[in-house]
Design a protein around this motif. Structure first.
Motif, PDB file in Angstrom:
ATOM      1  N   THR A  52       0.832  -1.209   0.000  1.00  0.00           N
ATOM      2  CA  THR A  52       0.000   0.000   0.000  1.00  0.00           C
ATOM      3  C   THR A  52       0.866   1.258   0.000  1.00  0.00           C
ATOM      4  N   MET A  53       1.951   1.241   0.776  1.00  0.00           N
ATOM      5  CA  MET A  53       2.865   2.389   0.792  1.00  0.00           C
ATOM      6  C   MET A  53       3.441   2.627  -0.597  1.00  0.00           C
ATOM      7  N   LEU A  54       3.782   1.560  -1.267  1.00  0.00           N
ATOM      8  CA  LEU A  54       4.344   1.691  -2.615  1.00  0.00           C
ATOM      9  C   LEU A  54       3.308   2.270  -3.575  1.00  0.00           C
ATOM     10  N   GLU A  55       2.096   1.774  -3.509  1.00  0.00           N
ATOM     11  CA  GLU A  55       1.032   2.295  -4.372  1.00  0.00           C
ATOM     12  C   GLU A  55       0.828   3.795  -4.153  1.00  0.00           C
ATOM     13  N   ILE A  56       0.749   4.198  -2.900  1.00  0.00           N
ATOM     14  CA  ILE A  56       0.485   5.606  -2.597  1.00  0.00           C
ATOM     15  C   ILE A  56       1.681   6.478  -2.967  1.00  0.00           C
ATOM     16  N   SER A  57       2.887   5.995  -2.708  1.00  0.00           N
ATOM     17  CA  SER A  57       4.070   6.804  -3.050  1.00  0.00           C
ATOM     18  C   SER A  57       4.160   7.028  -4.560  1.00  0.00           C
ATOM     19  N   ILE A  58       3.703   6.064  -5.344  1.00  0.00           N
ATOM     20  CA  ILE A  58       3.668   6.238  -6.800  1.00  0.00           C
ATOM     21  C   ILE A  58       2.583   7.257  -7.171  1.00  0.00           C
ATOM     22  N   ILE A  59       1.436   7.160  -6.528  1.00  0.00           N
ATOM     23  CA  ILE A  59       0.333   8.097  -6.816  1.00  0.00           C
ATOM     24  C   ILE A  59       0.753   9.538  -6.531  1.00  0.00           C
ATOM     25  N   VAL A  60       1.446   9.750  -5.396  1.00  0.00           N
ATOM     26  CA  VAL A  60       1.851  11.116  -5.048  1.00  0.00           C
ATOM     27  C   VAL A  60       3.177  11.510  -5.700  1.00  0.00           C
ATOM     28  N   LYS A  61       3.713  10.589  -6.505  1.00  0.00           N
ATOM     29  CA  LYS A  61       4.941  10.825  -7.277  1.00  0.00           C
ATOM     30  C   LYS A  61       6.161  11.114  -6.389  1.00  0.00           C
ATOM     31  N   ASP A  62       6.270  10.374  -5.306  1.00  0.00           N
ATOM     32  CA  ASP A  62       7.435  10.467  -4.422  1.00  0.00           C
ATOM     33  C   ASP A  62       8.373   9.320  -4.792  1.00  0.00           C
ATOM     34  N   LYS A  63       9.255   9.601  -5.763  1.00  0.00           N
ATOM     35  CA  LYS A  63      10.114   8.550  -6.316  1.00  0.00           C
ATOM     36  C   LYS A  63      11.068   7.977  -5.274  1.00  0.00           C
ATOM     37  N   ALA A  64      11.611   8.820  -4.404  1.00  0.00           N
ATOM     38  CA  ALA A  64      12.553   8.333  -3.387  1.00  0.00           C
ATOM     39  C   ALA A  64      11.852   7.351  -2.444  1.00  0.00           C
ATOM     40  N   LEU A  65      10.673   7.718  -1.981  1.00  0.00           N
ATOM     41  CA  LEU A  65       9.918   6.832  -1.089  1.00  0.00           C
ATOM     42  C   LEU A  65       9.502   5.561  -1.837  1.00  0.00           C
ATOM     43  N   ALA A  66       9.110   5.715  -3.098  1.00  0.00           N
ATOM     44  CA  ALA A  66       8.704   4.558  -3.890  1.00  0.00           C
ATOM     45  C   ALA A  66       9.869   3.573  -4.044  1.00  0.00           C
ATOM     46  N   LEU A  67      11.054   4.079  -4.348  1.00  0.00           N
ATOM     47  CA  LEU A  67      12.227   3.200  -4.491  1.00  0.00           C
ATOM     48  C   LEU A  67      12.585   2.509  -3.180  1.00  0.00           C
ATOM     49  N   GLU A  68      12.579   3.275  -2.105  1.00  0.00           N
ATOM     50  CA  GLU A  68      12.889   2.719  -0.785  1.00  0.00           C
ATOM     51  C   GLU A  68      11.890   1.614  -0.420  1.00  0.00           C
ATOM     52  N   THR A  69      10.617   1.884  -0.648  1.00  0.00           N
ATOM     53  CA  THR A  69       9.570   0.913  -0.314  1.00  0.00           C
ATOM     54  C   THR A  69       9.640  -0.290  -1.247  1.00  0.00           C
ATOM     55  N   TYR A  70       9.937  -0.047  -2.524  1.00  0.00           N
ATOM     56  CA  TYR A  70      10.077  -1.141  -3.492  1.00  0.00           C
ATOM     57  C   TYR A  70      11.159  -2.120  -3.034  1.00  0.00           C
ATOM     58  N   GLN A  71      12.286  -1.579  -2.599  1.00  0.00           N
ATOM     59  CA  GLN A  71      13.388  -2.440  -2.145  1.00  0.00           C
ATOM     60  C   GLN A  71      12.986  -3.265  -0.930  1.00  0.00           C
ATOM     61  N   LYS A  72      12.280  -2.643   0.007  1.00  0.00           N
ATOM     62  CA  LYS A  72      11.816  -3.367   1.202  1.00  0.00           C
ATOM     63  C   LYS A  72      10.802  -4.444   0.822  1.00  0.00           C
ATOM     64  N   LEU A  73       9.885  -4.097  -0.081  1.00  0.00           N
ATOM     65  CA  LEU A  73       8.867  -5.060  -0.498  1.00  0.00           C
ATOM     66  C   LEU A  73       9.510  -6.225  -1.244  1.00  0.00           C
ATOM     67  N   PHE A  74      10.460  -5.923  -2.114  1.00  0.00           N
ATOM     68  CA  PHE A  74      11.154  -6.973  -2.872  1.00  0.00           C
ATOM     69  C   PHE A  74      11.889  -7.923  -1.928  1.00  0.00           C
ATOM     70  N   LYS A  75      12.511  -7.351  -0.920  1.00  0.00           N
ATOM     71  CA  LYS A  75      13.240  -8.153   0.063  1.00  0.00           C
ATOM     72  C   LYS A  75      12.276  -9.011   0.891  1.00  0.00           C
ATOM     73  N   THR A  76      11.153  -8.438   1.264  1.00  0.00           N
ATOM     74  CA  THR A  76      10.166  -9.113   2.104  1.00  0.00           C
ATOM     75  C   THR A  76       9.335 -10.121   1.326  1.00  0.00           C
ATOM     76  N   ASN A  77       8.941  -9.741   0.109  1.00  0.00           N
ATOM     77  CA  ASN A  77       8.006 -10.562  -0.660  1.00  0.00           C
ATOM     78  C   ASN A  77       8.394 -10.561  -2.141  1.00  0.00           C
ATOM     79  N   PRO A  78       9.502 -11.241  -2.484  1.00  0.00           N
ATOM     80  CA  PRO A  78       9.972 -11.207  -3.874  1.00  0.00           C
ATOM     81  C   PRO A  78       9.018 -11.870  -4.866  1.00  0.00           C
ATOM     82  N   ASP A  79       8.083 -12.683  -4.381  1.00  0.00           N
ATOM     83  CA  ASP A  79       7.135 -13.359  -5.269  1.00  0.00           C
ATOM     84  C   ASP A  79       5.885 -12.530  -5.548  1.00  0.00           C
ATOM     85  N   ASN A  80       5.844 -11.297  -5.018  1.00  0.00           N
ATOM     86  CA  ASN A  80       4.698 -10.423  -5.244  1.00  0.00           C
ATOM     87  C   ASN A  80       4.505 -10.251  -6.751  1.00  0.00           C
TER      88      ASN A  80
END
Length: 168
Positions: free
Chosen positions: A127-155
């Motif tokens: 959800t954080m990743l979705e919202i960070s993309i909507i508000v166009k916060d690329k830094a937050l989106a990248l940071e969250t993407y990395q955490k999500l990938f690490k946590t759930n790479p099969d997403n």
């Protein structure tokens, strides 16, 4: 019958003004009825009620530890941890309310609080990743993407998220 359920929750709260479950269900009911302002206020109230109790459990645990009663201290700490997880869920619910209200920064703030408690929760990260993309916060989106990938790479949405981030 949502109106009947709402009345029952309000009746329960009238009898027990600190009934977290009734407040939480009332907030969910308001969300379902698209009464977002009421849902927001209800979830915020739940968090205020829980903050007080969390401090109480931590203080009780500390007192028990000082007295040498480690079993009681453990029990009180476990209550505090459980309350913390419930707080994370309430912060997440509040973020969802803010999201549908179009209040991205407030949603992000609530999600950050939820993730502080449960940093590897895939639902919160997604959800954080979705919202960070909507508000166009690329830094937050990248940071969250990395955490999500690490946590759930099969997403299944990982590749799409990466594409959307690259387009920011």
């Amino acid at each position: 019958d949502l109106a009947l359920a709402e009345n029952k929750y309000i009746e329960i709260i009238g009898l027990d003004s600190k009934n977290f479950k009734a407040f939480k269900e009332l907030g969910r009911l308001y969300f379902e009825k698209k009464q977002y302002e009421e849902a927001k206020q209800t979830f915020e109230h739940v968090l205020k009620l829980k903050e007080d109790d969390e401090d109480i459990y931590e203080n009780l645990a500390q007192i028990a530890r000082e007295k040498g009663d480690l079993d009681e201290a453990r029990d009180e700490y476990l209550k505090s941890i459980n309350l913390n997880k419930q707080n994370a869920q309430t912060h997440f619910s509040l973020a969802c309310v803010y999201q549908v209200m179009g209040k991205g920064p407030e949603a992000i703030r609530s999600l950050k609080k939820a993730l502080k408690i449960e940093p590897a929760n895939p639902k919160y990260l997604d959800t954080m990743l979705e919202i960070s993309i909507i508000v166009k916060d690329k830094a937050l989106a990248l940071e969250t993407y990395q955490k999500l990938f690490k946590t759930n790479p099969d997403n299944k949405k990982i590749a799409e998220f990466k594409k959307q981030i690259d387009e920011l």
